[in-house]
Design a protein around this motif. Structure first.
Motif, PDB file in Angstrom:
ATOM      1  N   GLY A  25       7.574  18.396 -12.994  1.00 31.81           N
ATOM      2  CA  GLY A  25       7.486  18.275 -12.141  1.00 31.81           C
ATOM      3  C   GLY A  25       9.308  17.386 -12.020  1.00 31.81           C
ATOM      4  O   GLY A  25       9.246  16.274 -11.140  1.00 31.81           O
ATOM      5  N   LEU A  26      10.221  17.944 -12.388  1.00 32.83           N
ATOM      6  CA  LEU A  26      11.848  17.453 -12.608  1.00 32.83           C
ATOM      7  C   LEU A  26      12.344  17.813 -11.974  1.00 32.83           C
ATOM      8  O   LEU A  26      12.121  18.825 -11.349  1.00 32.83           O
ATOM      9  CB  LEU A  26      12.231  17.946 -13.664  1.00 32.83           C
ATOM     10  N   LYS A  27      13.785  16.680 -11.366  1.00 31.34           N
ATOM     11  CA  LYS A  27      14.161  16.552 -10.983  1.00 31.34           C
ATOM     12  C   LYS A  27      15.896  17.614 -11.135  1.00 31.34           C
ATOM     13  O   LYS A  27      16.778  18.004 -11.072  1.00 31.34           O
ATOM     14  CB  LYS A  27      14.423  15.867  -9.939  1.00 31.34           C
ATOM     15  N   VAL A  28      16.024  16.538 -12.616  1.00 32.41           N
ATOM     16  CA  VAL A  28      17.309  16.746 -13.573  1.00 32.41           C
ATOM     17  C   VAL A  28      16.264  17.164 -14.950  1.00 32.41           C
ATOM     18  O   VAL A  28      16.068  16.140 -15.568  1.00 32.41           O
ATOM     19  CB  VAL A  28      18.119  15.349 -13.867  1.00 32.41           C
ATOM     20  N   ILE A  29      17.567  18.240 -14.994  1.00 33.43           N
ATOM     21  CA  ILE A  29      16.447  18.898 -17.018  1.00 33.43           C
ATOM     22  C   ILE A  29      18.492  18.668 -17.248  1.00 33.43           C
ATOM     23  O   ILE A  29      18.832  19.095 -17.193  1.00 33.43           O
ATOM     24  CB  ILE A  29      16.223  19.736 -17.174  1.00 33.43           C
ATOM     25  N   VAL A  30      18.365  17.843 -18.845  1.00 31.39           N
ATOM     26  CA  VAL A  30      19.273  17.632 -19.425  1.00 31.39           C
ATOM     27  C   VAL A  30      18.737  18.275 -20.917  1.00 31.39           C
ATOM     28  O   VAL A  30      17.939  18.114 -21.344  1.00 31.39           O
ATOM     29  CB  VAL A  30      19.372  16.475 -20.221  1.00 31.39           C
ATOM     30  N   VAL A  31      19.922  19.716 -21.033  1.00 30.43           N
ATOM     31  CA  VAL A  31      20.054  20.473 -22.266  1.00 30.43           C
ATOM     32  C   VAL A  31      21.163  20.191 -23.629  1.00 30.43           C
ATOM     33  O   VAL A  31      22.024  20.043 -23.154  1.00 30.43           O
ATOM     34  CB  VAL A  31      19.466  21.894 -21.699  1.00 30.43           C
ATOM     35  N   ASP A  32      20.939  20.364 -24.332  1.00 29.72           N
ATOM     36  CA  ASP A  32      21.641  19.937 -24.886  1.00 29.72           C
ATOM     37  C   ASP A  32      21.564  21.486 -26.686  1.00 29.72           C
ATOM     38  O   ASP A  32      20.513  20.394 -27.224  1.00 29.72           O
ATOM     39  CB  ASP A  32      21.096  18.465 -26.443  1.00 29.72           C
ATOM     40  N   GLU A  33      22.432  21.742 -26.333  1.00 27.47           N
ATOM     41  CA  GLU A  33      22.840  22.322 -27.330  1.00 27.47           C
ATOM     42  C   GLU A  33      21.554  23.684 -27.309  1.00 27.47           C
ATOM     43  O   GLU A  33      20.816  24.054 -28.130  1.00 27.47           O
ATOM     44  CB  GLU A  33      23.098  22.352 -28.826  1.00 27.47           C
ATOM     45  N   PRO A  34      21.154  24.275 -26.023  1.00 21.64           N
ATOM     46  CA  PRO A  34      19.796  24.808 -25.865  1.00 21.64           C
ATOM     47  C   PRO A  34      19.808  26.345 -26.809  1.00 21.64           C
ATOM     48  O   PRO A  34      18.740  26.712 -26.653  1.00 21.64           O
ATOM     49  CB  PRO A  34      19.971  25.093 -24.309  1.00 21.64           C
TER      50      PRO A  34
END
Length: 506
Positions: free
Chosen positions: A426-435
């Motif tokens: 149940g995230l509010k923010v997702i950080v995706v690094d080189e997805p």
């Protein structure tokens, strides 16, 4: 025509390597079925296909890692039997794998002549000759590397040159490059292409394996496409367009690689970073990410994108500044607090930092949410698996079942599992690094659609990427980093490649 010219013409007409009717089976899996590959001297031959298409299996048969089950291999017209990596090297085939196989503590010269060191009159190793011969090899490929340098201290681009020099030392007729640019900067890619072209002038056949269409169109003469272990096409690159190549690879058209279903983001700030610094690289970085937007971060290698990603989620310690998620400050600054507040990281290195390779799909998916399935100190496995199955269905994760080991899934499906892991929290923010690193074009389009969908559902997506098309295709705003500092933030409408690169250079 003189005898020498006639001999040369005959040599050029004879393929350097022919693989005909190659079959390879593993328990329950047909990896290759009746596959052909023909390499011509002095040409770059691209090998393409989705993850699981059979590229790696074919390369490993060339390298002697696997033995073929059926078919024939000919090298310069003569039957060849490749049963081991030593056989492959002796036959003039050198594979430069994505994970470079050099001994980091040895010098460059020691690695080049690892299979057999020249000796002097007394029978001892002739170190002077090794260094001189290494320097001569680098001169042939037009690249300067210190033969006395410790190999582990070199950047990836120079380690690749050491592998290429090893190929020349063994008088290689075929050099295979497996995803060679995955860790290179644009300048390093340009240098690599210069060296590849130099190899072709020496009559060497180069096999180039990549998911990057722009690179293939720039460097390849011919392209062979595999799909589901079968040969689909072999055509001169000039006969292909982006669309025809993608269609051969995935068996369908992709009309829009960067689908955009969502409307404009709102004004609610989901992530606020102010004056952030770390001991490793980040210096006084400030920005905000809004709910429902994709904020894309770009930078050249070493700019600090990954370090920023890890600092934002509490993984790397900070020396100054604040991070707030949906108005709550990330304090204490650690991953446990970050997850509780609603921020997660899709790591750049999913194999070592994201996945539990030996565990099944369902346990990899539920790993961050086990507490929600606990009753009286025990996991309610029925409820856990039901929840996981919902995400498998929702994101069309291709797996034989929830008990399949995650390591057996393709890169794109592994990435979907990791995204599901965080969404289950149940995230509010997702950080995706080189997805999309190491993911084929068909799976990329699905990951892009998924990122667009996440933002459309109200998440703030912070995307770190070195791929300019991804940045311009997905991001609502573009942030640019150089040497640990934020040098620009621009809107989607204002962002151009020239502006972004100027900011990235600083």
């Amino acid at each position: 025509m003189s005898a020498d010219l006639l001999h040369a013409a005959t040599d050029m007409a004879t393929p350097t390597l022919e693989m005909r009717g190659i079959d390879k089976r593993f328990p329950g899996v047909i990896a290759l079925e009746n596959v052909d590959l023909v390499l011509q001297p002095g040409k770059v031959h691209a090998l393409m296909g989705e993850n699981g298409a059979g590229k790696s299996t074919l390369i490993k048969i060339m390298a002697g890692v696997y033995e073929k089950d059926a078919g024939a291999i000919r090298i310069q017209g003569r039957e060849a039997d490749i049963k081991s990596p030593r056989d492959s090297l002796r036959q003039g085939i050198k594979v430069v794998f994505q994970e470079i196989a050099l001994i980091s503590e040895f010098t460059v010269a020691e690695n080049i002549f690892l299979e057999g060191y020249p000796t002097g009159r007394g029978g001892g190793i002739d170190w002077k000759k090794i260094r001189a011969d290494s320097a001569a090899l680098f001169k042939r490929i037009g690249f300067d590397v210190d033969p006395s340098a410790r190999t582990g201290s070199l950047p990836v681009s120079q380690q690749q040159m050491v592998e290429i020099a090893r190929a020349l030392a063994h008088e290689a007729k075929v050099v295979v490059m497996d995803e060679p640019t995955s860790s290179l900067t644009p300048n390093e890619v340009a240098l690599l292409f210069t060296v590849i072209r130099r190899l072709t002038t020496l009559g060497i056949a180069v096999v180039y394996v990549s998911h990057k269409l722009d690179e293939v169109f720039e460097i390849a003469d011919t392209v062979t496409v595999l799909r589901d272990g079968r040969h689909i096409s072999t055509r001169p690159i000039g006969e292909h367009t982006n669309e025809t190549l993608i269609q051969d690879m995935i068996g369908r058209r992709i009309d829009n690689l960067f689908p955009r279903q969502r409307t404009a983001a709102g004004t609610k700030v989901a992530l606020s970073v102010q004056g952030l610094s770390t001991a490793k690289k980040i210096r006084d970085v400030s920005f905000e990410a809004r709910a429902g937007e994709v904020l894309g971060f770009f930078g050249l290698m070493g700019a600090g994108r990954t370090e920023l990603a890890k600092a934002i989620v509490g993984y790397d310690p900070i020396t100054a500044g604040t991070i707030a998620i949906d108005g709550s400050v990330l304090a204490p600054h650690d991953t446990r607090t970050g997850v509780r507040l609603g921020i997660g990281l899709l790591t750049e290195d999913r194999k070592t930092e994201g996945l539990m390779a030996e565990l099944p799909v369902y346990q990899n998916t539920s790993l961050a949410s086990l507490g929600t399935f606990a009753r009286m100190g025990f996991i309610d496995t029925a409820r856990e698996r039901k929840a996981v199955q919902e995400y498998v269905d929702r994101f069309r994760i291709k797996t034989p079942g929830l008990f399949q080991q995650i390591k057996n899934l393709s890169g794109g499906n592994q990435q979907k599992v990791l995204i599901s892991r965080w969404l289950m929290r149940g995230l509010k923010v997702i950080v995706v690094d080189e997805p999309t690193r190491g993911i084929d074009v068909g799976a990329k389009s699905e990951i892009f659609a998924l990122i667009d969908r996440l933002a459309g559902e109200g998440l703030a997506v912070v995307m770190m990427t070195s791929e300019m098309p991804e940045l311009l295709g997905l991001a609502d705003r573009v942030a640019v980093m150089c040497e640990g500092r934020l040098t620009a933030i621009m809107s989607r409408e204002d962002a151009t490649q020239e502006k972004i690169l100027n900011a990235a250079i600083g």
